[in-house]
Design an enzyme around this catalytic site. Structure first.
Site, PDB file in Angstrom:
ATOM      1  N   HIS A 181     -11.664  17.525  42.121  1.00 53.48           N
ATOM      2  CA  HIS A 181     -12.075  16.662  43.135  1.00 53.48           C
ATOM      3  C   HIS A 181     -11.170  15.516  43.324  1.00 53.48           C
ATOM      4  CE1 HIS A 181     -15.487  14.014  44.438  1.00 53.48           C
ATOM      5  NE2 HIS A 181     -14.783  12.964  44.214  1.00 53.48           N
ATOM      6  N   GLU A 182     -10.513  14.826  42.455  1.00 57.74           N
ATOM      7  CA  GLU A 182      -9.620  13.817  42.669  1.00 57.74           C
ATOM      8  C   GLU A 182      -8.159  14.294  43.353  1.00 57.74           C
ATOM      9  OE1 GLU A 182     -10.834  10.923  42.381  1.00 57.74           O
ATOM     10  OE2 GLU A 182     -12.299  11.420  41.062  1.00 57.74           O
ATOM     11  N   HIS A 233      -9.052  13.931  46.970  1.00 54.04           N
ATOM     12  CA  HIS A 233      -8.816  12.493  47.393  1.00 54.04           C
ATOM     13  C   HIS A 233      -7.476  12.455  47.632  1.00 54.04           C
ATOM     14  CE1 HIS A 233     -12.842  10.774  47.345  1.00 54.04           C
ATOM     15  NE2 HIS A 233     -12.934  11.270  45.941  1.00 54.04           N
ATOM     16  N   GLU A 255     -14.761  11.454  50.757  1.00 56.16           N
ATOM     17  CA  GLU A 255     -15.675  12.116  49.925  1.00 56.16           C
ATOM     18  C   GLU A 255     -15.660  13.657  50.459  1.00 56.16           C
ATOM     19  OE1 GLU A 255     -16.299  10.934  46.932  1.00 56.16           O
ATOM     20  OE2 GLU A 255     -17.448  12.329  46.031  1.00 56.16           O
TER      21      GLU A 255
HETATM   22 MG    MG Z   1     -14.910  10.939  44.778  1.00 57.00          MG
END
Ligand code: MG
Length: 504
Positions: free
Chosen positions: A269-270, A273, A299
């Site tokens: 997830h990170e 980003h 996101e």
């Molecule tokens: Mg996030």
């Protein structure tokens, strides 16, 4: 190499001034990163003071007469390109914020929230909402004041939403949730009636060695990214990503010692980003449009990697050998079993651990509570009861304590009210990107089945999203790169198809 995207002399003058503000942002980001990772606990008071002073110094520099004059002169220039106009748009946005909020208010907010975050941590540990309640009351009242200072047309919550996603309104969010709520309730019902439905997977309780798992995460990032020369991975209580500027993007994850899917999901997830920041065009460095400022778009990138790559059978197949080489105790689970484990759907209490289907209910609950707090139809003292009722209504389960209920998220203690909806909207947007990418490159699953697939996906995201940084607003970028206006239909059809196969 000369900058080819920002060329107008007036903009170059503006960015020259902006570089001092950029430097303060750079060190303040480093201060926050350090606070979450390596700072000794007792350093919190001094760090809060320094960060509050940096915030008000930033405001002073923004409101500097010469700088404001340069920006205001530039508004009437007609031959600016998209990048130059975007620099102005974002500077004017910050200016509006700084002009409308008195500096005493900003300092009060930073101090209250730093203190509240520390109290929240203790309250969560002790599962004691009454301890946190007076701080949250202060934060809600400051948030109402903030909405009044910033101004809004329809609803005070609009002013707060706009801070995280430019132009987003309460009505937009209500319309969006109304369109996904019933289909998701129906889908969850179908899944729960499938013979494959189960409330637990054995792997949730399998323990791992934290150091072994850390080694696997390094391998995982090597597979995804190829190296660490502009990226690092550390540990923090709440995983996050931050970009300090050119060549320096940092992400964190956490290791709990069991249920490795949580660390795995957080890391990917990170990384999603981070990649957005890393692939932003080089000419945008040191400007306000470098990397992503729209939370929905940001996101959409993290959820893209977490769900479409990290939870795919094909990628799991690719990373499997590294996983069992670093964590031999997981050898007895075949890739197909890992796939089941990482795609298990079941109502749960904790938002960050929720599956792709039930995730959105967690966000709806927070949105409804925040909106009611802002309009004054709900008192802070009533939140725990309302929280239990809503979990019961949406998910059929109820927390038995505050720690796994109302105190689970850090956001409110940090003053971030209006933030949660961007999580769900960003997830819906990720499904739009998936659809647009697949129209050109074919199914992501097929791409992930071959060695060069990840690079092709990264290149597509760079070309259509990342290179622009924050040049375009959410609505503009979606139209430009996905070819249509924002719609949740791709999210719904993706979930329907995927889970019809997993839960026949
Ligand atoms: Mg996030």
């Amino acid at each position: 190499m000369p900058n080819t995207r920002i060329v107008h002399p007036q903009l170059i003058r503006i960015l020259d001034h902006y570089k001092t503000i950029w430097s303060l942002n750079h060190f303040s980001a480093l201060g926050y990163w350090d606070l979450e990772t390596y700072m000794p606990q007792e350093g919190i008071e001094a760090r809060s003071e320094a960060l509050a002073k940096i915030a008000s110094l930033s405001q002073k520099l923004f409101l500097d007469k010469e700088f404001m004059a340069l920006i205001k002169e530039a508004i009437i220039i007609t031959n600016l390109n998209d990048y130059e106009r975007a620099v102005l748009r974002l500077l004017l946005r910050s200016l509006k914020f700084y002009e409308r909020l008195p500096s005493e208010f900003i300092e009060a907010l930073v101090r209250t929230t730093s203190e509240a975050t520390t109290v929240w941590r203790k309250a969560k540990q002790e599962s004691n909402f009454p301890l946190f309640q007076p701080y949250l009351e202060k934060i809600v009242s400051l948030s109402r004041k903030k909405a009044d200072y910033l101004g809004y047309n329809d609803h005070p919550y609009d002013a707060l939403l706009d801070e995280y996603e430019e132009g987003l309104t309460t009505k937009d969010v209500e319309r969006y949730f109304a369109s996904i709520k019933e289909p998701l309730i129906r889908l969850l019902k179908r899944i729960k009636s499938s013979q494959h439905y189960k409330e637990q997977h054995e792997l949730e309780n399998v323990e791992y060695n934290k150091e072994d798992m850390r080694q696997f995460m390094d391998k995982l990032l090597l597979m995804l990214h190829g190296g660490f020369s502009h990226l690092r991975l550390d540990i923090s209580a709440h995983p996050f990503s931050t970009s300090l500027g050119k060549g320096d993007t940092r992400i964190t994850t956490r290791y709990e010692g069991k249920d490795f899917g949580r660390s795995y999901g957080s890391t990917i997830h990170e990384y999603g980003h981070a990649l957005y920041e890393i692939q932003s065009h080089e000419d945008l460095h040191y400007t306000p449009i470098s990397g992503g400022s729209s939370l929905v778009i940001h996101e959409s990138q993290s959820r893209f990697w977490e769900n479409f790559v990290g939870r795919s059978r094909e990628f799991l197949q690719q990373m499997y050998l590294e996983l069992i080489a670093t964590n031999p105790s997981l050898k007895k689970y075949a890739p197909e079993e890992l796939h089941r484990y990482l795609n298990l759907v079941k109502p749960s209490l904790i938002r960050t651990e929720a599956d792709e289907v039930t995730y959105h209910f967690h966000v709806m609950i927070r949105f409804e509570i925040e909106k009611a707090l802002l309009e004054g139809s709900l008192e802070v003292a009533q939140i725990p009861d309302v929280w239990r009722q809503k979990y019961h209504d949406y998910l059929g389960i109820e927390p038995t304590d505050d720690a796994t209920g109302v105190l689970q998220d850090v956001h409110w203690s940090q003053g971030s009210i209006g933030y949660f909806p961007t999580y769900s909207l960003g997830t819906a947007l990720s499904a739009m990107w998936k659809h647009a990418l697949e129209r050109q490159l074919g199914p992501i699953t097929a791409l992930l089945a071959q060695p060069e697939g990840i690079k092709q996906i990264q290149a597509w995201l760079k070309e259509h999203i990342h290179q622009f940084g924050s040049t375009y607003t959410f609505a503009q970028l979606v139209k430009k790169s996905a070819g249509e206006d924002f719609t949740p239909v791709y999210l719904l059809s993706y979930l329907e198809n995927k889970y019809a196969t997993l839960y026949p």
